[in-house]
Design an enzyme around this catalytic site. Sequence first.
Site, PDB file in Angstrom:
ATOM      1  N   HIS A  44      10.624  11.237  -0.535  1.00  0.00           N
ATOM      2  CA  HIS A  44      10.706  10.762  -1.906  1.00  0.00           C
ATOM      3  C   HIS A  44      12.155  10.441  -2.273  1.00  0.00           C
ATOM      4  O   HIS A  44      13.079  10.637  -1.474  1.00  0.00           O
ATOM      5  CB  HIS A  44      10.122  11.810  -2.859  1.00  0.00           C
ATOM      6  CG  HIS A  44       8.641  11.960  -2.730  1.00  0.00           C
ATOM      7  ND1 HIS A  44       7.897  12.841  -3.492  1.00  0.00           N
ATOM      8  CD2 HIS A  44       7.737  11.324  -1.929  1.00  0.00           C
ATOM      9  CE1 HIS A  44       6.623  12.755  -3.161  1.00  0.00           C
ATOM     10  NE2 HIS A  44       6.501  11.842  -2.218  1.00  0.00           N
ATOM     11  N   GLU A  46      14.255  11.881  -4.386  1.00  0.00           N
ATOM     12  CA  GLU A  46      15.189  12.996  -4.545  1.00  0.00           C
ATOM     13  C   GLU A  46      15.825  13.424  -3.215  1.00  0.00           C
ATOM     14  O   GLU A  46      17.066  13.522  -3.137  1.00  0.00           O
ATOM     15  CB  GLU A  46      14.496  14.197  -5.213  1.00  0.00           C
ATOM     16  CG  GLU A  46      13.967  13.901  -6.606  1.00  0.00           C
ATOM     17  CD  GLU A  46      12.514  13.473  -6.627  1.00  0.00           C
ATOM     18  OE1 GLU A  46      11.793  13.871  -7.550  1.00  0.00           O
ATOM     19  OE2 GLU A  46      12.102  12.739  -5.695  1.00  0.00           O
ATOM     20  N   CYS A  80       9.614  18.266  -3.885  1.00  0.00           N
ATOM     21  CA  CYS A  80      10.986  17.905  -4.231  1.00  0.00           C
ATOM     22  C   CYS A  80      11.616  18.960  -5.137  1.00  0.00           C
ATOM     23  O   CYS A  80      12.831  19.197  -5.083  1.00  0.00           O
ATOM     24  CB  CYS A  80      11.015  16.537  -4.911  1.00  0.00           C
ATOM     25  SG  CYS A  80      10.545  15.183  -3.810  1.00  0.00           S
ATOM     26  N   SER A 167     -11.723 -29.464   1.183  1.00  0.00           N
ATOM     27  CA  SER A 167     -10.574 -28.571   0.978  1.00  0.00           C
ATOM     28  C   SER A 167     -10.323 -28.364  -0.512  1.00  0.00           C
ATOM     29  O   SER A 167     -10.553 -29.254  -1.335  1.00  0.00           O
ATOM     30  CB  SER A 167      -9.323 -29.153   1.628  1.00  0.00           C
ATOM     31  OG  SER A 167      -9.020 -30.425   1.071  1.00  0.00           O
ATOM     32  N   THR A 196     -15.928 -18.188  -3.702  1.00  0.00           N
ATOM     33  CA  THR A 196     -14.574 -18.525  -3.254  1.00  0.00           C
ATOM     34  C   THR A 196     -14.368 -18.114  -1.806  1.00  0.00           C
ATOM     35  O   THR A 196     -13.734 -18.840  -1.025  1.00  0.00           O
ATOM     36  CB  THR A 196     -13.533 -17.838  -4.157  1.00  0.00           C
ATOM     37  OG1 THR A 196     -13.685 -18.313  -5.499  1.00  0.00           O
ATOM     38  CG2 THR A 196     -12.119 -18.124  -3.687  1.00  0.00           C
ATOM     39  N   ASP A 200     -13.525 -21.422   0.291  1.00  0.00           N
ATOM     40  CA  ASP A 200     -12.107 -21.529   0.660  1.00  0.00           C
ATOM     41  C   ASP A 200     -11.787 -20.846   1.987  1.00  0.00           C
ATOM     42  O   ASP A 200     -10.777 -21.164   2.611  1.00  0.00           O
ATOM     43  CB  ASP A 200     -11.225 -20.919  -0.429  1.00  0.00           C
ATOM     44  CG  ASP A 200     -11.299 -21.689  -1.742  1.00  0.00           C
ATOM     45  OD1 ASP A 200     -12.012 -22.700  -1.796  1.00  0.00           O
ATOM     46  OD2 ASP A 200     -10.647 -21.265  -2.712  1.00  0.00           O
ATOM     47  N   LEU A 204      -6.125 -14.203   2.437  1.00  0.00           N
ATOM     48  CA  LEU A 204      -5.610 -13.314   1.383  1.00  0.00           C
ATOM     49  C   LEU A 204      -4.569 -12.337   1.916  1.00  0.00           C
ATOM     50  O   LEU A 204      -4.514 -11.179   1.504  1.00  0.00           O
ATOM     51  CB  LEU A 204      -6.750 -12.558   0.697  1.00  0.00           C
ATOM     52  CG  LEU A 204      -7.829 -13.417   0.014  1.00  0.00           C
ATOM     53  CD1 LEU A 204      -8.848 -12.520  -0.685  1.00  0.00           C
ATOM     54  CD2 LEU A 204      -7.221 -14.398  -0.979  1.00  0.00           C
ATOM     55  N   ARG A 207       2.173 -14.075   3.424  1.00  0.00           N
ATOM     56  CA  ARG A 207       2.839 -14.976   4.362  1.00  0.00           C
ATOM     57  C   ARG A 207       4.182 -15.471   3.824  1.00  0.00           C
ATOM     58  O   ARG A 207       5.028 -15.905   4.598  1.00  0.00           O
ATOM     59  CB  ARG A 207       1.936 -16.188   4.664  1.00  0.00           C
ATOM     60  CG  ARG A 207       0.624 -15.802   5.337  1.00  0.00           C
ATOM     61  CD  ARG A 207      -0.253 -16.984   5.644  1.00  0.00           C
ATOM     62  NE  ARG A 207      -0.648 -17.722   4.445  1.00  0.00           N
ATOM     63  CZ  ARG A 207      -1.613 -17.340   3.612  1.00  0.00           C
ATOM     64  NH1 ARG A 207      -2.275 -16.207   3.831  1.00  0.00           N
ATOM     65  NH2 ARG A 207      -1.936 -18.065   2.567  1.00  0.00           N
ATOM     66  N   GLY A 285     -12.741 -17.182  -8.094  1.00  0.00           N
ATOM     67  CA  GLY A 285     -12.643 -18.361  -8.923  1.00  0.00           C
ATOM     68  C   GLY A 285     -12.987 -18.188 -10.391  1.00  0.00           C
ATOM     69  O   GLY A 285     -12.915 -17.092 -10.960  1.00  0.00           O
TER      70      GLY A 285
END
Length: 343
Positions: A44, A46, A80, A167, A196, A200, A204, A207, A285
């Site tokens: 963490h 700290e 911590c 497309s 979708t 498509d 997801l 990149r 969508g």
Amino acid sequence: MRRCLQLARRGAGYVAPNPMVGAVVVCDGRIIGEGYHRHFGGPHAEPNAIRAVADPDLLHRSTLYVGLEPCSHYGKTPPCADLIVSCGIPRVVVGMLDPNPQVAGRGIRKLQAAGIEVVTGVLEAECRELNKHFLTFHEQHRPYVSLKWAQTADGFIDRLRTSPAESPLTISNELTRTLTHRERAEHQAILIGGRTAVLDNPSLTLRHWPGRNPVRLVIDPGGRVHDGLHMCDGTVPTIVYTAQPRPGHEGLEYVQTDFRDPDVLRHILYNVYEHGINSVLVEGGAHTLGEFIRHGLWDEARIEVSPLRIGQGVPAPTLPLPPATTQDYQGHTCLFYNRGKRR
């Protein structure tokens, strides 16, 4: 504390479901050590700040500033609060308390019981805004929901399409595509509808921005999702909410869902919460986005408006409030919305 917030932001995209936290050690008005939570499962903020101090003897007269209450329990790392006590730090300044029920004030009490002076609530509003995903998860028992879409100047998000061979319409420019991938990196999961996913066939993944790929979520009442899609390749954890039970495989889970239930979206979000996911980016969508808007199940939104006009197509959703801010990105206008008080 502002330096703590600056440091904490460096963990964006790497620490979820943990919060983004920065820490600074100050002695005689000078910073002698600083650190932040770099990645989930790692040290963490700290210990990273304390270990950065060249002369440990200075800790006995230093103040530790930290954006979130120090943890008091054993998780992936030791508490911590115990480290702070063992180092002999006499004073700790905390931005906000930790809503995680495993902490929830116990860290502060442990420090105080050891005789450490503790100051809380410094830049609390800024600390809460930074970790709104983490707070919503623990206080509301649901993920923080962000909406995102791009539309043409005349209000369409795509051409009218019926086949994956057609497309999708390109609306975003290079800069706004980068912004979208930054948003993906800053959310634990990304969600789309079954239509979708099939039309498509998106991956997801990240990149154009560094970070971890978000978990992929699909709401698929019609059972359209099939193993030939990029989303079903098992390379990134994927959850499909579908009406009929189906066997999954490594990296792919099907969750049987009752789409006749008028509160089905709330139940899906609760299932996402049960998977330990604290934030979801809804990318569409139009129908899926519209359902989240209609049911009031969103916290913020970003709409990109391109100068492109196409005359006809799939109408973009609409939001029931004005944008909080706007910004230009190389001729594309981004509208930012915030619902304000969280449910």
